[in-house]
Enzyme design. Structure first.
Site, PDB file in Angstrom:
ATOM      1  N   ASP A 195       0.809  -1.220   0.000  1.00  0.00           N
ATOM      2  CA  ASP A 195       0.000   0.000   0.000  1.00  0.00           C
ATOM      3  C   ASP A 195       0.843   1.271   0.000  1.00  0.00           C
ATOM      4  O   ASP A 195       0.347   2.351  -0.317  1.00  0.00           O
ATOM      5  CB  ASP A 195      -0.923  -0.013   1.224  1.00  0.00           C
ATOM      6  CG  ASP A 195      -1.841   1.199   1.298  1.00  0.00           C
ATOM      7  OD1 ASP A 195      -2.572   1.447   0.325  1.00  0.00           O
ATOM      8  OD2 ASP A 195      -1.823   1.905   2.327  1.00  0.00           O
ATOM      9  N   SER A 219      -6.468   6.162  -0.173  1.00  0.00           N
ATOM     10  CA  SER A 219      -6.670   4.937  -0.949  1.00  0.00           C
ATOM     11  C   SER A 219      -8.160   4.675  -1.109  1.00  0.00           C
ATOM     12  O   SER A 219      -8.927   4.764  -0.144  1.00  0.00           O
ATOM     13  CB  SER A 219      -6.014   3.746  -0.236  1.00  0.00           C
ATOM     14  OG  SER A 219      -4.632   3.963  -0.048  1.00  0.00           O
ATOM     15  N   GLN A 269      -3.877  -0.067  -7.469  1.00  0.00           N
ATOM     16  CA  GLN A 269      -4.630   0.729  -6.499  1.00  0.00           C
ATOM     17  C   GLN A 269      -5.089   2.027  -7.146  1.00  0.00           C
ATOM     18  O   GLN A 269      -4.310   2.688  -7.845  1.00  0.00           O
ATOM     19  CB  GLN A 269      -3.787   1.079  -5.268  1.00  0.00           C
ATOM     20  CG  GLN A 269      -4.554   1.873  -4.227  1.00  0.00           C
ATOM     21  CD  GLN A 269      -3.671   2.316  -3.056  1.00  0.00           C
ATOM     22  OE1 GLN A 269      -3.211   3.445  -3.012  1.00  0.00           O
ATOM     23  NE2 GLN A 269      -3.436   1.404  -2.123  1.00  0.00           N
TER      24      GLN A 269
END
Length: 283
Positions: A195, A219, A269
């Site tokens: 991440d 995110s 992402q």
């Protein structure tokens, strides 16, 4: 402590809040713990091959997390799971994963990029430490704190806005602590670290630095595919790029190669990127 789950009923788990000076829960922690909760309901001969998550709202650093797992399917080769993560009854993440018994089959992969080895590169912490007095206050607890992973940027590490736009970067990374041989544990830690920096790949072509005090990021979703076995406590090359940005969002992509050249995981992402006229006090 990160993966210490308390049983809270059938396929229900809870993790305690981890002391932190962050203003919100790190997304990598949340998705890694979500994967771990689903792993606890799957037979050990099956390991994750894909993971997909949607972030609902920012997580609080001082509240416990509750995980409710649904067993969608259990076949001879594959199992699928879904999990809902809540704090005080409010949904902050939904995720799903598919698990497979290991098997052989035809193979191909993207080749490993030709980049310098990690041993001769500067640690990322050195770049951040040099810019410490210019970092917005909201970023200092995370970026100046202790980290579980060692990062070595291949290219100069962009912190602030300005300068020419650049393509997606490359990083060498590895967990500082040594782990055992449990493949599921290595998958959790790779999910945790995947991440970080992937949304920055969407900022680089815009010449925007992640520490720009007018920037708001978050995110929105996260996907991860595991292609081969790996050790997260040995060097992995994280290659990032961004196909597109627009509408207040940027898409980041990443591939992870082991040092022997095997492609072991792919990541994507989409994240929020908003540039405000006034500096941001928190987000």
């Amino acid at each position: 402590m990160l993966f210490a789950y308390e049983d809270a009923g059938k396929d229900r788990f809870r993790t305690a809040a981890i002391p932190s000076e962050l203003v919100r829960l790190y997304g990598g922690q949340l998705i890694a713990q979500a994967l771990g909760a689903m792993q606890k309901t799957v037979s050990p001969e099956k390991t994750a091959h894909s993971f997909h998550a949607y972030f609902g709202r920012p997580g609080h650093i001082d509240k416990d997390l509750d995980f409710a797992v649904l067993r969608d399917n259990d076949g001879r080769s594959f199992s699928t799971r879904r999990v809902t993560v809540t704090q005080d009854g409010a949904v902050i993440l939904t995720a799903s994963a598919s698990f497979q018994v290991g098997e052989d089959g035809p193979r191909h992969q993207f080749p490993m990029p030709d980049v310098p080895p990690p041993e001769g590169l500067r640690p990322l912490h050195d770049y951040v430490a040099e810019a410490a007095d210019r970092l917005p206050v909201r970023h200092r607890p995370f970026w100046l704190g202790q980290h579980q992973f060692e990062w070595r940027p291949v290219e100069p590490f962009r912190i602030f806005s300005g300068g020419p736009p650049t393509a997606g970067p490359h990083y060498w990374l590895k967990l500082k602590a040594r782990l055992g041989d449990d493949e599921a544990e290595h998958q959790r830690y790779l999910t945790y670290v995947s991440d970080l920096h992937i949304l920055h790949a969407g900022l680089a072509p815009l010449a925007i630095g992640w520490a720009d005090d007018h920037l708001q990021t978050s995110s929105l979703d996260h996907a991860l595919w595991f292609h081969d076995r790996f050790r997260v406590d040995e060097w992995l090359l994280y290659t990032l790029d961004s196909p597109a940005a627009g509408g207040g969002r940027a898409l980041g992509r990443g591939t992870l190669h082991a040092s022997d050249g095997r492609l072991v995981a792919t990541v994507s992402q989409e994240g929020l990127i908003r540039v405000h006229e006034t500096p941001r006090s928190r987000f």
